[in-house]
Scaffold this active site. Structure first.
Site, PDB file in Angstrom:
ATOM      1  NE  ARG A 164      -3.731   2.041   2.697  1.00  0.00           N
ATOM      2  CZ  ARG A 164      -3.449   3.173   3.342  1.00  0.00           C
ATOM      3  NH1 ARG A 164      -2.263   3.355   3.889  1.00  0.00           N
ATOM      4  NH2 ARG A 164      -4.352   4.117   3.445  1.00  0.00           N
ATOM      5  CB  SER A 188     -12.029  -0.528   2.303  1.00  0.00           C
ATOM      6  OG  SER A 188     -10.673  -0.881   2.292  1.00  0.00           O
ATOM      7  CE  LYS A 197      -7.903   4.799   4.224  1.00  0.00           C
ATOM      8  NZ  LYS A 197      -9.156   5.519   4.157  1.00  0.00           N
TER       9      LYS A 197
END
Ligand code: 3NM
Length: 210
Positions: free
Chosen positions: A40, A111, A140
């Site tokens: 990621r 997600s 995040k």
């Protein structure tokens, strides 16, 4: 191994989640027993272009050597180019069924943040979903509200037997709660990527979900 087994300790990482070389962190995490890995490369200081490709390639090789599935976050073209084992997408990305058409042999993760999004992901032929944030996280910044294990529990109460992994603020101390709430596994970034010993951190997380 079936997908629920792969989700047990699902480590996610990009270069900006580590203090040192992500290759070293990944090797240690694998030695500690992670069951799947997601590349990621996002946010401040994220690598681009050739550098991003090279890191993804190197991390994929490490996963291959140890038979750990290698998933790419968001970047469908990169996932296809590398022949990754899967692709993980968010709500703002392409729909799962479109990604599945482009990459029919890859695992597709989505997600989700509500039961409606979960049901849509199932309809769209996703293979698993990530639900979060279960606990507060600073990794995040644009997360939805912290929801504990409520949503996961709700899904199980509705007899939705679909592979679910919890995400957000998960550590060896609170991991058991996520499993008790009905998740098949945990996904974690910093509890491993920033640990003094990523190997030991992964071992402890694996122990906690067993
Ligand atoms: N997605 P850490 S929370 C990538 O809620 C990500 O969908 C989330 O990082 C979501 O394990 C999150 O360091 C960050 O808390 C998880």
């Amino acid at each position: 191994m079936n997908i629920k087994e792969y989700l047990k300790v699902y480590f996610i990482m990009g270069s900006n989640n580590c203090k040192g070389d992500p290759r070293v962190v990944l090797k240690e995490a694998i030695a500690g027993g992670i069951t799947m890995f997601q590349f990621r490369e996002k946010g401040e200081g994220a690598l681009q272009g050739k550098e991003k490709y090279q890191l993804a390639y190197d991390l994929q090789q490490i996963c291959k050597q140890h038979e750990v599935p290698f998933i790419v976050n968001d970047d469908v073209d990169l996932a296809i180019k590398l022949g990754a084992d899967g692709i993980h997408i968010g709500q703002e990305d392409e729909k799962a069924y479109i990604v599945k058409e482009k990459a029919p042999h890859q695992l597709i993760g989505v997600s989700v943040h509500s039961i409606e999004e979960l049901q849509q992901a199932i309809k769209d032929k996703a293979d698993y979903v990530g639900m979060g944030p279960v606990f507060p996280t600073t990794t995040k910044t644009d997360t939805k509200a912290v929801q504990g294990t409520n949503l996961i529990q709700q899904a199980r109460q509705q007899k939705i037997d679909f592979p679910i992994v919890g995400i957000g603020g998960i550590t060896a101390e609170n991991a058991e709660k996520v499993i008790q709430g009905g998740a098949d596994g945990i996904s974690i970034i910093t509890a491993i990527s920033l640990a003094m010993s990523p190997k030991q951190a992964a071992e402890q997380l694996l122990q906690a979900v067993k």
